[in-house]
Design an enzyme around this catalytic site. Structure first.
Site, mmCIF file in Angstrom:
data_model
loop_
_atom_site.group_PDB
_atom_site.id
_atom_site.type_symbol
_atom_site.label_atom_id
_atom_site.label_comp_id
_atom_site.label_asym_id
_atom_site.label_seq_id
_atom_site.Cartn_x
_atom_site.Cartn_y
_atom_site.Cartn_z
ATOM 1 N N GLU A 176 51.813 18.461 37.113
ATOM 2 C CA GLU A 176 52.878 19.083 36.334
ATOM 3 C C GLU A 176 52.422 19.314 34.895
ATOM 4 O O GLU A 176 53.221 19.656 34.020
ATOM 5 C CB GLU A 176 54.135 18.205 36.367
ATOM 6 C CG GLU A 176 54.947 18.344 37.641
ATOM 7 C CD GLU A 176 54.171 17.935 38.890
ATOM 8 O OE1 GLU A 176 53.617 16.813 38.897
ATOM 9 O OE2 GLU A 176 54.085 18.720 39.840
ATOM 10 N N ASN A 260 49.921 19.776 44.384
ATOM 11 C CA ASN A 260 50.462 21.130 44.239
ATOM 12 C C ASN A 260 49.654 21.937 43.236
ATOM 13 O O ASN A 260 49.069 21.392 42.311
ATOM 14 C CB ASN A 260 51.924 21.051 43.772
ATOM 15 C CG ASN A 260 52.048 20.388 42.412
ATOM 16 O OD1 ASN A 260 51.916 19.186 42.298
ATOM 17 N ND2 ASN A 260 52.286 21.158 41.366
ATOM 18 N N ASP A 302 56.332 23.057 45.096
ATOM 19 C CA ASP A 302 55.807 21.742 44.698
ATOM 20 C C ASP A 302 55.555 20.851 45.915
ATOM 21 O O ASP A 302 55.767 19.641 45.857
ATOM 22 C CB ASP A 302 56.751 21.023 43.709
ATOM 23 C CG ASP A 302 56.180 19.703 43.225
ATOM 24 O OD1 ASP A 302 54.961 19.626 43.006
ATOM 25 O OD2 ASP A 302 56.946 18.732 43.082
#
Lengths: 575, 166
Positions: A176, A260, A302
């Site tokens: 992220e 991801n 994700d």
């Protein structure tokens, strides 16, 4: 009873009554041959002793048991406690690596740590500020400490290392934060880095060479880790290794998933985004890739591919097959041939709206057009939600029942994507999410799955996501915990709850079982709510903003009414 | 006490140099630009420092809209989301770890804080920081913060689904 056999790799020389790595063995089965605690007597379990970690963030680790000592790694600041099993867990020593406090600012989903590994007299684990440390198991003295990542690039580490062939395998977190994912092998004796394999970029960085033979056509070609991205996007494209690693000594292959792609907004990264959201088989000596399979090419939601790859040998359509069982975030349980990467089966185990099936001829999921993210639009009823049908919380496999035991969640989400701006060391997401319960209204499930019959055998519904790990024993008892603090023993054959105990805080840790110095069987688990699912409590978030914690707060607004923070180890035994 | 009082002059100078609706892009000096702040409510000798003063943009609709845009563009929302928090603490509740006064919020953004708040010293000029301060304080609905901008939020209509157990 199915025809399933476990003749696969034990992979570990640890005595059966001990616990030397988070997943119990190299095959990641979390199966213990201890059988003192049974379906008949589990109802009489009682607490033997407890230990406070003194910390209040999410406790996801598995304790280790080596000799007469238990080792517990805490969330940040990643203290290692050694507890004397001969004296009801009396503290022997503690080791404090003192990770930089700033590392808390690059931990996407609470400041968790998933545990340590024991090897050759050392306890080896990772710190949130991206160091790997080895500590003398007897004295608590630091043997080596290696910096493997950089928090200013958004890198942190939360995963439990695996040691195979004298190499410590570690991987970064930060999917992220626009990091470039990697797995490294460190020499267990010295801590020096033996090899690094990136999961994006040119073949030489990914350690793709002549030995690389992926099963599917779409994984063949030169430098796909560059060509399946917009120019340079692979440099900040994710593909981290924050989950589980397994090892088959017979095939001499390591298996690790990749996280991801970043950012979540898929419109910023057209292409398959190799080698994210998939699984690599690699040689432990060199890191050389043998095969790769991508669960989610050009991931839209994700769906990190980092869940455990459980190595079992099954009688598959009449023939013995060395397989991987993989409950994937996208809602399908995969059976892969672990020599070749061929998908033998992929069956839904949860509510799915994003795809209709996995096409076994190509290995690719078939997407539902209406559920694809579009810039500036809110797409509703996306299932599984971003944490998937199952996140990091590891499953267990019993060779006695032939069943897989799955702690997981039942969540969907509404999502809007927007342009993400890359600033190193800050989040790189580009999505606004609100999660909520899937069909039925319960948010978690603990279920048994038959990989040969390819169906669910039984299921226990839970109010909250089941964010704890699980362990299953030769007494045919499985254990798991709930986010509101109940630790449960379950009949592994029927799903009947045999016993439950209310712990001080919600449970997201990995239960283990071991033989104490008194030769009695014990079960241990960390209580201490948090993690991504429990961030609303651990981080004291404001539940009025459903988008908090990447949208998980929306599904967990009531959790603060059910549990409070506080890390405590609980150890149980029969009277 | 000197440490609270001395930088007040800096703040006054700073405030005087900012005007509402100012559009010029003015890079702040590399050092000494943080206004006076107190992070404690204990004042030895009963000598409270003078109040640190308002945000020149407090209540200014344009500054709030700019603050909201910058809050997203510099990824503040990646950690604090729409005020509820996640990686970082909530901004819409009534707990302010490092103080809720405009000067405190300003200093927190510029200096960073030890437990994970990055220092944006090199990324934002003073004007931008004050605009973000205005937006952040509006999330907490502090009395003088003015109305948060509404325009851009209309599209973000993802429903707030009840998560009560059924």
């Amino acid at each position: 009873m199915t025809a399933a056999l476990l003749i696969g790799p034990a992979g570990s020389a640890a005595p059966e009554g001990e616990w030397h790595m988070a997943a119990k063995n190299h095959a990641n089965t979390r199966y213990s041959a201890l059988d003192q605690i049974t379906i008949e007597n589990a109802g009489r379990l009682q607490p033997a002793w407890t230990f406070s970690t003194g910390l209040v963030r999410g406790h996801e680790a598995a304790p280790l048991v080596v000799g007469g000592t238990m080792y517990v790694v805490t969330p940040y600041p990643n203290i290692l406690y050694a507890l004397d099993l001969a004296r009801n867990g009396a503290l022997k020593w503690k080791y404090e690596p003192k990770p930089t406090p700033s590392s808390q600012g690059v931990a996407c989903c609470d400041v968790v740590n998933r545990g340590a590994a024991y090897f050759d007299g050392k306890i080896i684990y990772n710190t949130l500020d991206a160091h790997t440390v080895a500590v003398d198991a007897k004295s608590g003295r630091e043997v080596w400490k290696t910096k493997v990542g950089d928090i200013n690039r958004g890198e942190s580490i939360t995963m439990a290392p695996l040691v195979a062939k004298g190499k410590v395998l570690v991987g970064n977190s930060g999917g992220e934060f626009g990091v470039r994912g990697w797995v490294k092998a460190l020499d267990a004796g010295s801590g020096s880095v033996a090899w690094t394999a990136y999961n994006t970029g040119p073949d030489r960085d990914v350690l793709i060479g002549p030995e690389f033979q992926p099963f599917y056509e779409s994984d063949r070609g030169e430098d796909l880790g560059v060509k399946t991205w917009p120019p340079e996007a692979w440099r900040i494209g994710g593909g981290t290794v924050w989950g589980w690693i397994s090892y088959d000594p017979e095939l001499d292959l390591l298996y690790h998933g990749t996280g991801n792609p970043g950012p979540w907004n898929p419109e910023q990264r057209p292409g398959d985004n190799k080698w994210t959201a998939g699984v690599f088989a690699r040689r432990p000596d060199t890191g050389a890739a043998r095969w790769f399979y991508q669960w989610s090419p050009h991931d839209l939601y994700d769906y990190d591919g980092i869940n455990e790859n459980i190595l079992v040998d099954l009688e598959w359509e009449g023939k013995p097959r060395k397989v991987i069982l993989h409950p994937e975030r996208n809602g399908y349980i995969y059976v892969l041939d672990r020599a070749t990467g061929e998908v033998l089966a992929a069956d839904p185990y949860a509510y799915i709206t994003t795809t209709t099936k996995i096409d076994l001829s190509t290995g690719r999921p078939v997407h539902v057009e209406a559920k694809k993210p579009k810039l500036g639009e809110v797409v509703r009823d996306i299932a599984p939600a971003a944490p998937g049908a199952k996140d990091w919380q590891p499953a267990a496999y019993s060779p006695r029942t032939g069943l897989l035991y799955l702690p997981h969640q039942n969540l969907r989400m509404d999502q809007e994507v927007m342009e993400a701006n890359y600033i190193a060391g800050t989040p790189f997401v580009g999505a606004e999410v609100r999660m909520y319960a899937g069909p039925g209204g319960h948010r978690g499930e603990f279920e048994a799955w038959d990989p040969i019959a390819r169906r669910e055998v039984w299921q226990i519904k839970e109010q909250f996501p089941v964010w704890s790990g699980t362990v299953v024993t030769a007494g045919d008892v499985a254990f798991y915990g709930t986010m509101d603090g109940w630790f449960k023993a379950v009949n592994a054959r029927s799903g009947e709850i045999l016993w439950e105990f209310k712990c001080g805080s919600g449970i997201i840790g990995q239960p283990i079982t071991y033989l104490g110095p008194d030769q009695r069987q014990y079960v241990a688990v960390l209580s201490g709510v948090g993690g991504w699912a429990g961030a609303v409590v651990a981080g004291q978030l404001d539940p009025r903003d459903g988008t908090g914690a990447l949208g998980f707060v929306n599904a967990m607004k009531d959790l603060p009414h059910h549990t409070a923070r506080g890390g405590m180890l609980y150890v149980f035994r029969l009277p | 006490m000197r440490k609270f009082i001395r930088p007040l002059a800096c703040l006054a100078a700073l405030l005087a140099s900012c005007s509402k609706e100012a559009r010029q892009f003015r890079a702040g000096p590399a050092t000494g630009r943080a206004p006076a702040i107190a992070q404690s409510e204990l004042f030895p000798g009963l000598t409270a420092p003078p109040a640190s003063g308002p945000n020149p943009y407090e209540g200014n609709a344009h500054a709030l809209a700019e603050g909201r845009r910058l809050y997203r563009w510099f990824n503040c929302n990646g950690c604090h989301f729409n005020g509820g928090g996640g990686i970082g603490p909530p901004l819409m509740d009534d707990q302010w770890i490092y103080g809720s006064e405009p000067a405190n919020v300003f200093a927190t953004i510029v200096q960073g804080r030890p437990n994970g708040m990055p220092s944006f010293h090199q990324r934002l000029n003073d004007q931008q920081v004050w605009q973000i301060v205005a937006y952040v304080r509006s999330l907490g609905k502090l009395p003088d913060a003015g109305k948060p901008p509404q325009r851009a939020s209309e599209k973000s209509a993802a429903r707030d689904v009840k998560s009560d157990p059924e």
